[in-house]
Design a protein around this motif. Structure first.
Motif, PDB file in Angstrom:
ATOM      1  N   LEU A  37      13.809   3.197  11.635  1.00  0.00           N
ATOM      2  CA  LEU A  37      14.730   4.420  11.728  1.00  0.00           C
ATOM      3  C   LEU A  37      15.244   4.459  13.219  1.00  0.00           C
ATOM      4  N   PRO A  38      16.431   4.035  13.157  1.00  0.00           N
ATOM      5  CA  PRO A  38      16.971   4.101  14.800  1.00  0.00           C
ATOM      6  C   PRO A  38      17.318   5.415  15.044  1.00  0.00           C
ATOM      7  N   SER A  39      17.171   5.805  16.386  1.00  0.00           N
ATOM      8  CA  SER A  39      17.269   7.077  16.864  1.00  0.00           C
ATOM      9  C   SER A  39      18.078   6.985  18.091  1.00  0.00           C
ATOM     10  N   ARG A  40      18.774   8.351  18.488  1.00  0.00           N
ATOM     11  CA  ARG A  40      19.743   8.043  19.468  1.00  0.00           C
ATOM     12  C   ARG A  40      19.153   8.300  20.983  1.00  0.00           C
ATOM     13  N   SER A  41      17.871   8.661  21.029  1.00  0.00           N
ATOM     14  CA  SER A  41      17.465   8.962  22.160  1.00  0.00           C
ATOM     15  C   SER A  41      15.666   8.761  22.176  1.00  0.00           C
TER      16      SER A  41
ATOM     17  N   GLU B 193       0.873  -1.089  -0.024  1.00  0.00           N
ATOM     18  CA  GLU B 193       0.036  -0.074  -0.120  1.00  0.00           C
ATOM     19  C   GLU B 193       0.863   1.288  -0.233  1.00  0.00           C
ATOM     20  N   ASP B 194       1.879   1.162   0.957  1.00  0.00           N
ATOM     21  CA  ASP B 194       2.847   2.429   1.102  1.00  0.00           C
ATOM     22  C   ASP B 194       3.734   2.153   2.245  1.00  0.00           C
ATOM     23  N   PRO B 195       4.968   1.992   1.975  1.00  0.00           N
ATOM     24  CA  PRO B 195       6.000   1.580   2.892  1.00  0.00           C
ATOM     25  C   PRO B 195       6.044   2.886   3.809  1.00  0.00           C
ATOM     26  N   PHE B 196       6.022   2.386   5.159  1.00  0.00           N
ATOM     27  CA  PHE B 196       6.146   3.838   6.002  1.00  0.00           C
ATOM     28  C   PHE B 196       7.229   3.464   7.069  1.00  0.00           C
ATOM     29  N   THR B 197       7.493   4.672   7.685  1.00  0.00           N
ATOM     30  CA  THR B 197       8.918   4.680   8.709  1.00  0.00           C
ATOM     31  C   THR B 197       8.416   4.841  10.054  1.00  0.00           C
ATOM     32  N   VAL B 198       9.125   4.047  10.827  1.00  0.00           N
ATOM     33  CA  VAL B 198       9.098   3.560  12.255  1.00  0.00           C
ATOM     34  C   VAL B 198      10.234   4.092  12.921  1.00  0.00           C
ATOM     35  N   ALA B 199      10.344   5.194  13.663  1.00  0.00           N
ATOM     36  CA  ALA B 199      11.475   5.360  14.600  1.00  0.00           C
ATOM     37  C   ALA B 199      11.535   4.627  15.987  1.00  0.00           C
TER      38      ALA B 199
ATOM     39  N   GLU C 204       7.200  13.866  15.489  1.00  0.00           N
ATOM     40  CA  GLU C 204       6.475  15.148  15.444  1.00  0.00           C
ATOM     41  C   GLU C 204       6.849  15.954  14.051  1.00  0.00           C
ATOM     42  N   SER C 205       8.206  15.738  13.576  1.00  0.00           N
ATOM     43  CA  SER C 205       8.495  16.436  12.489  1.00  0.00           C
ATOM     44  C   SER C 205       8.082  15.785  11.305  1.00  0.00           C
ATOM     45  N   GLY C 206       7.342  14.744  11.039  1.00  0.00           N
ATOM     46  CA  GLY C 206       7.008  14.053  10.027  1.00  0.00           C
ATOM     47  C   GLY C 206       8.160  12.971   9.181  1.00  0.00           C
ATOM     48  N   THR C 207       9.196  12.972   9.664  1.00  0.00           N
ATOM     49  CA  THR C 207      10.476  12.079   9.291  1.00  0.00           C
ATOM     50  C   THR C 207       9.833  10.812   9.407  1.00  0.00           C
ATOM     51  N   ALA C 208       9.259  10.519  10.471  1.00  0.00           N
ATOM     52  CA  ALA C 208       8.892   9.117  10.957  1.00  0.00           C
ATOM     53  C   ALA C 208       7.389   9.008  10.856  1.00  0.00           C
TER      54      ALA C 208
END
Ligand SMILES: C=C(O[C@@H]1C=C(C(=O)O)C=C[C@H]1O)C(=O)O
Length: 355
Positions: free
Chosen positions: A112-116, A82-88, A125-129
């Protein structure tokens, strides 16, 4: 005998062909749903209903967990069409948070690995994920304070929860523990293995316990140091090429962490839901009792009550409350209305399917 085996394998081949056809038809239907529905691809309430139904219909020999794992991957692949999406998530690769992402979303997502934990919130919040996965409480160590504090401020909503059994391992570049001078781990993991460390490493004087940003980060640090070990997941040992010195070293064998999924969409009712909110009240006798009274009046069960410093005034607290039901359920809606009216501060964090 050989003929029997051949016959059985022919049957399996025929079933695989059918499964192949059926899975692809399922994928086409999911694509069609994707074209027709508006908004987000991921619908936690629908997926929760699918798993509940499959559990009711499953008569084995495959276990409920195996069925859940197989269908998680089928749904994951359908969603990605359908649409590949991103999970932080709290990274790097090899953290329990990454395991939580895979358990809920399957392999076909951009993880999407995040540092904290802060960065996970920022990415969503920014929509990157599109979504974030964050730890919220551990059965041994209690609430994850940073997650609670960030939930208080964020415009995001909770869209789901899941539980993950946490098995901690001690790992190093070699298995000779007498060479170990320091151990890296996340403070939560040190706390979960407190008794084991005292019992098993008491003969090793002067071992330094050093906090790391995550336990996978601890494994990364140990991979660069002959005299270091790390407490982390088995996956982290694989990722960073470390040897396992001891497994299941958590003090409580049922050690479990609950994770939340955060995103910007409100989730529709699934029929088995939970609602999370945070409130404050004035500091006078009976205030908390009065604040919560509408729940009993409207027959709403409270499943969690946690207080945290408000960070506004000294000895001022906010109360995190989980209740059974969805905010669209009539009794829950009425109770929420009264709670909102009584509280000096009220924030709805979301309604979502029960784990
Ligand atoms: C197909 C849909 O999209 C997604 C994929 C699902 C599936 O493969 O069954 C279920 C829910 C959604 O997360 C849907 O919304 O029904």
């Amino acid at each position: 005998m050989i003929e029997d085996l051949k016959h059985l394998r022919n049957k399996i081949d025929a079933i695989d062909d059918e499964l192949l056809e059926l899975i692809n038809t399922r994928a086409q239907l999911a694509q069609e749903v994707g074209r027709q529905k508006s908004g987000a691809v991921y619908r936690p309430e629908r997926e929760s209903q699918i798993f509940t139904r499959l559990q009711q219909h499953n008569h084995g020999p495959l276990s409920q967990i195996q069925i859940q794992q197989l269908f998680t991957e089928i749904i994951s692949a359908c969603r990605a069409l359908e649409d590949p999406f991103t999970v932080a998530y709290l990274g790097p690769e090899g953290t329990f948070s990454e395991e939580a992402v895979n358990k809920r979303f399957g392999k076909a997502v951009n993880a999407l690995p995040s540092r904290s934990i802060d960065e996970v919130f920022r990415q969503v919040e920014s929509g990157t994920a599109n979504f974030g996965v964050i730890p919220v409480e551990n059965s041994t160590e209690g609430a994850v304070g940073r997650t609670m504090d960030l939930l208080l401020q964020t415009p995001l909503l909770i869209c789901g929860e899941l539980e993950l059994a946490i098995h901690q391992c001690l790992m190093a570049k070699q298995v000779d523990l007498s060479k170990i001078r320091k151990i890296y781990s996340h403070p939560q993991s040190f706390a979960q293995c407190h008794s084991w460390l005292i019992e098993n490493l008491h003969h090793l004087q002067g071992i330094e316990c050093i906090n790391a940003a995550s336990n996978a980060d601890a494994a990364r640090l140990a991979a660069n140091d002959e005299h270091a070990a790390a407490i982390a997941s088995k996956k982290a040992a694989e990722v960073f090429g470390l040897m396992l010195c001891a497994c299941n070293i958590q003090d409580n064998s049922n050690n479990t962490t609950r994770f939340l999924i955060i995103g910007s969409q409100a989730v529709a009712p699934s029929g088995r839901d939970k609602t999370s909110l945070v409130m404050a009240t004035s500091n006078r006798p009976g205030a908390v009792h009065e604040l919560l009274a509408p729940l009993a009046r409207h027959q709403v069960s409270m499943t969690r009550l946690e207080s945290r410093p408000s960070r506004a005034n000294l000895w001022d607290y906010v109360f995190f409350v989980d209740i059974e039901g969805h905010q669209q359920d009539e009794n829950v809606a009425l109770a929420l209305q009264s709670l909102r009216h009584n509280a000096t501060f009220f924030k709805l964090l979301g309604s979502y399917p029960l784990a």
